[in-house]
Motif scaffolding. Sequence first.
Motif, short mmCIF file in Angstrom:
data_model
loop_
_atom_site.label_atom_id
_atom_site.label_comp_id
_atom_site.label_asym_id
_atom_site.label_seq_id
_atom_site.Cartn_x
_atom_site.Cartn_y
_atom_site.Cartn_z
N PHE A 114 0.81 -1.22 0.00
CA PHE A 114 0.00 0.00 0.00
C PHE A 114 0.85 1.28 0.00
CE2 PHE A 114 -4.01 -2.04 2.11
CZ PHE A 114 -4.34 -2.61 0.90
N HIS A 115 2.17 1.10 -0.09
CA HIS A 115 3.09 2.24 -0.20
C HIS A 115 2.94 3.21 0.98
CE1 HIS A 115 3.67 0.58 -4.15
NE2 HIS A 115 2.41 0.81 -4.47
N LEU A 116 2.87 2.65 2.18
CA LEU A 116 2.80 3.49 3.37
C LEU A 116 4.18 4.09 3.68
CD1 LEU A 116 0.52 1.30 5.69
CD2 LEU A 116 -0.14 2.97 3.94
N ASP A 117 4.20 5.06 4.55
CA ASP A 117 5.41 5.83 4.84
C ASP A 117 6.19 5.19 5.98
OD1 ASP A 117 7.37 7.68 5.40
OD2 ASP A 117 6.01 9.38 5.67
N ARG A 118 7.26 4.45 5.64
CA ARG A 118 8.05 3.74 6.65
C ARG A 118 8.67 4.70 7.66
NH1 ARG A 118 10.15 -1.27 7.32
NH2 ARG A 118 9.52 -1.97 5.24
N SER A 119 8.94 5.92 7.28
CA SER A 119 9.57 6.87 8.21
C SER A 119 8.68 7.19 9.41
CB SER A 119 9.93 8.17 7.48
OG SER A 119 8.78 8.92 7.15
N LYS A 120 7.39 6.84 9.31
CA LYS A 120 6.47 7.09 10.41
C LYS A 120 6.26 5.85 11.29
CE LYS A 120 5.41 11.28 8.98
NZ LYS A 120 5.79 12.49 9.76
N LEU A 121 7.07 4.82 11.06
CA LEU A 121 6.92 3.58 11.82
C LEU A 121 7.58 3.76 13.19
CD1 LEU A 121 7.72 -0.04 10.49
CD2 LEU A 121 7.33 0.60 12.86
N ASP A 122 6.78 4.10 14.18
CA ASP A 122 7.28 4.32 15.53
C ASP A 122 6.13 4.11 16.51
OD1 ASP A 122 8.36 5.12 17.93
OD2 ASP A 122 9.22 6.98 17.16
N GLU A 123 6.06 2.92 17.09
CA GLU A 123 4.95 2.61 17.99
C GLU A 123 4.92 3.51 19.22
OE1 GLU A 123 3.91 -2.09 17.14
OE2 GLU A 123 5.09 -1.58 18.91
N SER A 124 6.07 4.06 19.61
CA SER A 124 6.10 4.90 20.80
C SER A 124 5.32 6.20 20.61
CB SER A 124 7.55 5.22 21.19
OG SER A 124 8.15 6.11 20.25
#
Length: 415
Positions: free
Chosen positions: A390-400
């Motif tokens: 789905f071409h999501l933005d990996r740079s926003k991957l931060d569960e915290s």
Amino acid sequence: MVMAQTFETNYERPVGDLMNDVAQRFGVRFKYNVDTVGRQLPYADFRVRPYSIEETLDNICKYFDWNWWKQSDKLYKIKPYEYPRRHVEEGQQMLNYLSTLYQNKEQWEARRDTLRREVRQRLGLDAFLDSCVLGKPILSKIIRHDGYTTQNICIELTPGQHLFGTIYASTAKGKHALIICPDGHWPMRYRKDEQQRLGTLARMGAVCVDFDLYGWGQSAEEVGEAAHHTSRAHVYQAACGYVLLDYMLTNRKDIDHQRVGVMGGSGGGTHTVLLSLLDNRVTASAPVVHLASHFDGGCPCESGMPVQLSAGGTCEPELAAVMAPRPMLIVSDGGDWTASVPTVEMPYLQRIYGFYGAKEQVRNVHLPNERHDFGPNKRKAVYDFFIDVFHLDRSKLDESKVAILPDEALKTKLK
């Protein structure tokens, strides 16, 4: 005085005594979820196969409608017969049989269309939807967080019974992927790991929606907890996913209709497979710690309606294969029934996807040292999958960055 075993006495023995002898003969132990007291077994010793403990247990257990389950090399559990649970070897035999029914894409698609039609009929979905009220949804105030929002949604399905869920939506501009998220049998959808998962996907550019199981959470306040263990739960939860998907696609302008996913773990994986089969608008699917050819789901909310009897008999991998050639992620582990996925279910699925020249579109992340949960590594697998398809933005991957809200904040006030 103990009567001698003879033809006249049907060579009968107390089953408990025989099981003790079997344990000594094969050097194993038994745990019992059945009552052996007072049970007599005719032709008892003739049922023992000295070369195979498992054939021996088959011969003994089937007389009483029991089944055996191997817990370790030295431990077997004896349980009542369970219609949705089978041994791995039986699952492999079923897949082998199903594979004889189609040798190419055309034959598979004829079977696929039959499955779609009969599963829908056996589930009773259309009759249920015809009985639905489907009034105007109740939407709570939108709460803003770091890169996403939460908003509770409530839709009356049948008179006095509601779908209760929460929408986690990206705050980025533009059209977003939609992911419907059926829940599994973990402590309610308000728990931390579910908020982390849906909030993280929303921060990366998706709109995610989960909902209460029938008879759990707010639904339990309307129908009671016992309602969950009924066949109605099966069709009700299927309808929840179907109605939410339709509502989101019809009423929200921030959804990209070409990127529609379904994702759930355990019992939520069952309903991930089911919704993917029922609605061909789904473009990507991710059943987590669920898929197996030898297990249909142990709760009536997963197997209360006889969908596995469709098309002369089917199983979860064949139902999941209806997704082909669209992307699908299977997450499995070594600590539950999905331990067989790499060697049993994946070769079957790859064959179906191969009819379309798309073997790479069905993926498996197997975690052999993990158990049945939706832990960090399972969530990472899901993130990686939806980032890719789905071409999501990996740079926003931060569960915290995800705010963990109290239960009450994710509930809808009806009055």
